[in-house]
Enzyme design. Structure first.
Site, mmCIF file in Angstrom:
data_model
loop_
_atom_site.group_PDB
_atom_site.id
_atom_site.type_symbol
_atom_site.label_atom_id
_atom_site.label_comp_id
_atom_site.label_asym_id
_atom_site.label_seq_id
_atom_site.Cartn_x
_atom_site.Cartn_y
_atom_site.Cartn_z
ATOM 1 C CE LYS A 28 -5.345 -5.952 -7.261
ATOM 2 N NZ LYS A 28 -4.917 -4.672 -6.740
ATOM 3 C CE LYS A 56 -3.858 -0.247 0.337
ATOM 4 N NZ LYS A 56 -3.598 -0.370 -1.090
ATOM 5 C CE LYS A 88 -10.444 -4.007 -0.946
ATOM 6 N NZ LYS A 88 -10.018 -2.904 -1.810
HETATM 7 P P1 ATP Z 1 -5.040 -3.918 -2.669
HETATM 8 O O1 ATP Z 1 -5.168 -5.126 -1.814
HETATM 9 O O2 ATP Z 1 -3.707 -3.756 -3.355
HETATM 10 O O3 ATP Z 1 -5.585 -2.676 -2.047
HETATM 11 P P2 ATP Z 1 -7.448 -4.541 -4.019
HETATM 12 O O4 ATP Z 1 -7.631 -5.997 -4.263
HETATM 13 O O5 ATP Z 1 -8.194 -3.906 -2.932
HETATM 14 O O6 ATP Z 1 -5.932 -4.211 -3.912
HETATM 15 P P3 ATP Z 1 -7.508 -2.454 -5.988
HETATM 16 O O7 ATP Z 1 -6.447 -2.497 -7.004
HETATM 17 O O8 ATP Z 1 -7.385 -1.483 -4.871
HETATM 18 O O9 ATP Z 1 -7.779 -3.894 -5.392
HETATM 19 O O10 ATP Z 1 -8.906 -2.261 -6.669
HETATM 20 C C1 ATP Z 1 -9.255 -2.439 -8.026
HETATM 21 C C2 ATP Z 1 -10.728 -2.272 -8.191
HETATM 22 O O11 ATP Z 1 -11.414 -3.387 -7.648
HETATM 23 C C3 ATP Z 1 -11.305 -1.057 -7.473
HETATM 24 O O12 ATP Z 1 -12.348 -0.518 -8.227
HETATM 25 C C4 ATP Z 1 -11.788 -1.618 -6.165
HETATM 26 O O13 ATP Z 1 -12.731 -0.833 -5.533
HETATM 27 C C5 ATP Z 1 -12.324 -2.961 -6.655
HETATM 28 N N1 ATP Z 1 -12.293 -3.951 -5.602
HETATM 29 C C6 ATP Z 1 -11.213 -4.438 -4.979
HETATM 30 N N2 ATP Z 1 -11.543 -5.346 -4.056
HETATM 31 C C7 ATP Z 1 -12.885 -5.435 -4.082
HETATM 32 C C8 ATP Z 1 -13.835 -6.196 -3.365
HETATM 33 N N3 ATP Z 1 -13.475 -7.054 -2.444
HETATM 34 N N4 ATP Z 1 -15.138 -6.047 -3.655
HETATM 35 C C9 ATP Z 1 -15.524 -5.194 -4.609
HETATM 36 N N5 ATP Z 1 -14.687 -4.440 -5.341
HETATM 37 C C10 ATP Z 1 -13.382 -4.548 -5.081
#
Ligand code: ATP
Ligand code: LTN
Length: 326
Positions: free
Chosen positions: A195, A111, A192
């Site tokens: 969002k 990040k 991955k």
């Molecule tokens: P950001 O893009 O802000 O990092 P994110 O979409 O990766 O956000 P987080 O808020 O970091 O989401 O994660 C919330 C939860 O969802 C965590 O437990 C994370 O591991 C899970 N998660 C997020 N994206 C995925 C994915 N693509 N597959 C499986 N689990 C996910």
């Protein structure tokens, strides 16, 4: 009863990755554990946020938790910023974490490269996460694979603290779902699904309209072999689709592979789209009903009262141990 704790940042619209990797797990565990489910809005401000949007997203996320089946009678649901003790404990933990070990966190490395001017908060993020966990003596932390390193750091900090100041914290364990641990981007299937992605063409949002969702799945990037096989390394696009289908239908990945072994990619995509769209449609209907009611505020008020009482005690114990009391 063992305690479970997990949270999601309201830093964007919730994706299918969040639903599968996180929210579905919470629902599964709510009968087994004393569960603490929260909205990590303080983690969200480690990067720039529009205040009004952040506020709305935090409450909407609670509505979504409820719409996805997280039962407020079985779980303690709260907003991180409603409880000042998270920041209190975080400071003490920062002072008990080595700069070098925090510097090894891969999420920080990723990040900090993405943002030109990144905040100190992005670096201290894992210690706030450790505070979230250790305040409640949580035993199990369901997270996606990307957060495992932070839970491991939490364990190291807790072990070190307990050794130095005497038994204080429960040592938490991460729970990583076996399949569905990582749902990948439909356009860049080695990345991955996230969002905060800039291009949302490869990201399915839980609240996206159904036609858009179907279109995104039908245009998912695959490969040119025309062979349906679960092989994440060589066939990341197809494997991701099989994975999504497997998790949403609770069918083993081998069975899913068998089911589609003679299908062409178009048929596979159509089947995946049907399952995803059905799941999302039902969540969206409930979500709208919840937003029309006072349920979100009621649930958060209860969560705030309960978590402040628990956290206050823990912080007082910690402050006494480290010499921050009179
Ligand atoms: P950001 O893009 O802000 O990092 P994110 O979409 O990766 O956000 P987080 O808020 O970091 O989401 O994660 C919330 C939860 O969802 C965590 O437990 C994370 O591991 C899970 N998660 C997020 N994206 C995925 C994915 N693509 N597959 C499986 N689990 C996910
Ligand atoms: N960092 C996590 C959200 C999060 C969390 C936590 C998860 C903050 N505190 C404590 C589990 C336990 C994320 O971005 N997924």
């Amino acid at each position: 009863m063992k305690k479970l704790l997990t949270g999601i940042q309201p830093s964007g619209e919730i994706t299918l990755g969040n639903l599968i990797g996180s929210i579905k797990q919470m629902v599964k565990y709510q009968d087994e554990y004393d569960s603490y489910i929260f909205v990590a809005n303080m983690h969200a401000i480690t990067v720039n946020q529009d205040p009004q949007t952040l506020k709305e997203r935090a409450k909407n996320l609670v509505a979504l938790y409820l719409a996805c089946g997280i039962d407020p009678h079985k779980n303690t649901i709260f907003l991180q910023s409603d409880n000042p003790y998270h920041a209190n404990l975080s400071w003490v933990l920062e002072c008990n974490t080595y700069f070098g070990e925090a510097g090894r966190m891969t999420q920080f490395k990723d990040k900090s490269q993405k943002h030109k001017n990144f905040s100190v908060g992005l670096f201290t993020y894992p210690m706030l996460m450790a505070a979230d966990i250790l305040l409640y003596d949580a035993d199990y932390i369901p997270v996606g694979i990307d957060q495992k390193q932070h839970v491991e750091l939490t364990r190291d900090i807790a072990l070190r603290f307990n050794k130095k100041y005497g038994p204080t914290f429960t040592i938490p364990e991460p729970i990583i779902p076996q399949n569905g641990a990582k749902i990948t981007d439909l356009q860049e299937p080695t990345k991955k699904m996230s969002k905060s992605s800039e291009n949302l063409k490869g990201t399915i949002l839980v609240l996206d309209d159904i036609a858009t969702t179907r279109k995104k799945i039908m245009s998912a990037v695959t490969d040119s072999d025309n062979l349906v096989k679960y092989d994440p390394e060589n066939k990341p696009g197809i494997s991701n689709l099989l994975n999504i289908y497997s998790v949403l239908t609770s069918m083993d990945i081998q069975k899913v592979e068998e089911k589609f072994k003679d299908a062409n990619y178009g048929e596979l995509k159509k089947n995946v789209a049907d399952v995803v769209c059905n799941t999302l449609e039902s969540i969206q209907t409930k979500y709208q009903e919840i937003l029309q009611s006072n349920l979100v505020d009621e649930v958060l008020d209860q969560g705030q009262e309960k978590t402040i009482a628990i956290a206050k005690q823990k912080v007082s114990e910690v402050f006494t141990k480290v010499g921050l009391s009179r």
